[in-house]
Design a protein around this motif. Sequence first.
Motif, PDB file in Angstrom:
ATOM      1  N   ALA A 154       0.835  -1.390  -0.079  1.00 37.26           N
ATOM      2  CA  ALA A 154       0.231  -0.102  -0.304  1.00 37.26           C
ATOM      3  C   ALA A 154       0.926   1.910   0.316  1.00 37.26           C
ATOM      4  CB  ALA A 154      -0.897   0.309   1.348  1.00 37.26           C
ATOM      5  N   GLY A 155       0.349   2.568  -0.851  1.00 34.51           N
ATOM      6  CA  GLY A 155       1.133   3.741  -1.042  1.00 34.51           C
ATOM      7  C   GLY A 155       0.891   4.390   0.688  1.00 34.51           C
ATOM      8  N   VAL A 156       1.140   4.512   1.312  1.00 38.39           N
ATOM      9  CA  VAL A 156       0.709   5.779   2.328  1.00 38.39           C
ATOM     10  C   VAL A 156       1.439   6.670   1.979  1.00 38.39           C
ATOM     11  CG1 VAL A 156       2.006   6.052   5.348  1.00 38.39           C
ATOM     12  CG2 VAL A 156       0.962   3.186   3.756  1.00 38.39           C
ATOM     13  N   ILE A 157       0.049   7.874   2.245  1.00 42.43           N
ATOM     14  CA  ILE A 157       0.545   9.830   2.622  1.00 42.43           C
ATOM     15  C   ILE A 157       0.142   9.803   3.833  1.00 42.43           C
ATOM     16  CG2 ILE A 157      -0.676  11.666   1.315  1.00 42.43           C
ATOM     17  CD1 ILE A 157      -0.995  10.063  -0.591  1.00 42.43           C
ATOM     18  N   ALA A 158       1.304  10.736   4.791  1.00 45.14           N
ATOM     19  CA  ALA A 158       1.991  10.941   5.224  1.00 45.14           C
ATOM     20  C   ALA A 158       1.257  12.542   5.884  1.00 45.14           C
ATOM     21  CB  ALA A 158       2.575  11.201   6.307  1.00 45.14           C
ATOM     22  N   ASN A 159       0.625  13.217   6.940  1.00 45.22           N
ATOM     23  CA  ASN A 159       0.445  15.185   6.072  1.00 45.22           C
ATOM     24  C   ASN A 159       1.580  15.414   6.976  1.00 45.22           C
ATOM     25  OD1 ASN A 159      -0.176  14.356   8.694  1.00 45.22           O
ATOM     26  ND2 ASN A 159      -2.259  15.045   9.671  1.00 45.22           N
ATOM     27  N   SER A 160       2.450  15.105   7.961  1.00 43.62           N
ATOM     28  CA  SER A 160       3.268  15.452   8.218  1.00 43.62           C
ATOM     29  C   SER A 160       4.981  14.722   8.263  1.00 43.62           C
ATOM     30  CB  SER A 160       3.551  16.309   9.379  1.00 43.62           C
ATOM     31  OG  SER A 160       3.211  15.915  10.159  1.00 43.62           O
ATOM     32  N   ASP A 161       5.955  15.274   8.314  1.00 43.15           N
ATOM     33  CA  ASP A 161       7.312  13.923   8.850  1.00 43.15           C
ATOM     34  C   ASP A 161       7.223  13.687  10.043  1.00 43.15           C
ATOM     35  OD1 ASP A 161       8.433  15.121   6.204  1.00 43.15           O
ATOM     36  OD2 ASP A 161       9.753  16.457   7.659  1.00 43.15           O
ATOM     37  N   ALA A 162       6.176  14.348  10.803  1.00 49.16           N
ATOM     38  CA  ALA A 162       5.886  14.033  12.139  1.00 49.16           C
ATOM     39  C   ALA A 162       5.194  12.692  12.545  1.00 49.16           C
ATOM     40  CB  ALA A 162       5.190  15.033  13.242  1.00 49.16           C
ATOM     41  N   THR A 163       3.759  12.203  11.442  1.00 50.38           N
ATOM     42  CA  THR A 163       3.254  11.194  11.616  1.00 50.38           C
ATOM     43  C   THR A 163       4.033  10.632  10.267  1.00 50.38           C
ATOM     44  OG1 THR A 163       0.810  12.678  11.486  1.00 50.38           O
ATOM     45  CG2 THR A 163       0.855  10.481  10.212  1.00 50.38           C
ATOM     46  N   ARG A 164       4.561  11.069   9.371  1.00 54.38           N
ATOM     47  CA  ARG A 164       5.399   9.388   8.915  1.00 54.38           C
ATOM     48  C   ARG A 164       6.355   8.990  10.074  1.00 54.38           C
ATOM     49  NH1 ARG A 164      10.312  12.051   5.830  1.00 54.38           N
ATOM     50  NH2 ARG A 164      10.713  12.073   8.367  1.00 54.38           N
ATOM     51  N   ASP A 165       6.818   9.820  11.037  1.00 57.79           N
ATOM     52  CA  ASP A 165       7.715   8.654  11.514  1.00 57.79           C
ATOM     53  C   ASP A 165       6.933   7.885  12.968  1.00 57.79           C
ATOM     54  OD1 ASP A 165       9.984   9.975  10.340  1.00 57.79           O
ATOM     55  OD2 ASP A 165      10.097  11.598  12.361  1.00 57.79           O
ATOM     56  N   VAL A 166       5.661   8.834  13.412  1.00 56.58           N
ATOM     57  CA  VAL A 166       5.018   7.829  14.264  1.00 56.58           C
ATOM     58  C   VAL A 166       4.527   6.754  13.216  1.00 56.58           C
ATOM     59  CG1 VAL A 166       2.805   8.074  15.644  1.00 56.58           C
ATOM     60  CG2 VAL A 166       4.853   9.656  15.355  1.00 56.58           C
TER      61      VAL A 166
END
Length: 373
Positions: A154-166
């Motif tokens: 699946a392709g994941v789209i995060a709304n920020s770098d912080a969300t990507r890391d969590v």
Amino acid sequence: MVCGEALDRGDRLIVHMTERSILFLTRKWPPAVGGMETYSVKLTQALVRCTDAPVQVMALPGRRNGLPPTAIRLLAFGVISALRLLLRHRPPAILHVGDLALWPLGLFARLRSRRTQVVISVHGTDVAYPRRKGFGPRAYGYYLRTGSRLMRRAGVIANSDATRDVAAETGWRTKQVVPLATDFAGPPPTGECDPYILFAGRLVERKGCAWFVRNVLPLLPSHIRLKVAGTGWDESEWQVFDDPRVDFLGSLDSEALVEAYRRACCVVVPNIEPGSGEYEGFGLVATEAAAAGGVVVASRTGGLVQAVEDGITGILVTAGDASRWQAAIYRIASWTPGERQAFLLRSMEFCRSYYSWDRVASETLRAYGQRLS
């Protein structure tokens, strides 16, 4: 380009599916109120403008009082959506799942057709909940880790770098970070302001309103008041209203909120980093306030570092450092009307050009890859 087949039926976009179609599936939809609801509506509207591929929304509307759907309705929505994905005559090229909690529906789409590409948006609480203590958060963490193994493609789209890391803490690998946007706008700034500071948003611990009242407000001149615009709060935040310098405005409509942003000496977004591990996924109120013509002071934490362009759309300050907050507010209060107007002209122009939903749609389409070509 606008999809000519799109019809407006009760705030949903309904189209006929083709081999190049996009299906956006979400449990966050008006009349429920929140950042994820705003994201779902604004993104799908912008996708229709920015691609000639047909766009369909399969959404679970919230309750008329602005609250999310009940647990029973949510469960029924999951079952019905799974059946629709399995039984639909023509599967979509892209299934865009609106938040990580709905990841199993991506499995049903892939069972129907291996050609369907699954994309999942991740926001804030949907990935941070496992950080809390207790059985529920622990079980949800296992649920997310299971999904990360079953949905590796699946392709994941995060709304920020912080969300990507969590999100990575439970095994989800982000394909692209796409900061959010706003369509808030205010009239040209005059450079004038009133002697108050504005806090807007939910009164929960991580938002830092109570911390600001306890630690920063006493350091400011006594004539400066704090106005609070928001709904819903944690019991621990009630102490905010015991301070005689705090005025509670309640929930404001968009027009009144824009005026409150514009007239404030500054708009504070004083997020802190609580022991629960909660964080700010993006911090849309900071972007909205800047776009409306407010001077934003925000904590340098979580997704706020991408919701605020430091020195352009606002000022970022170390979270939890009262002396630095005092210094930043004193600096803004000392501006001449000309200095304030010049700052706001640059800030509002940057918001119009970068924090736009068409930019979010364009970057989202790039995350989809080649499946629409």
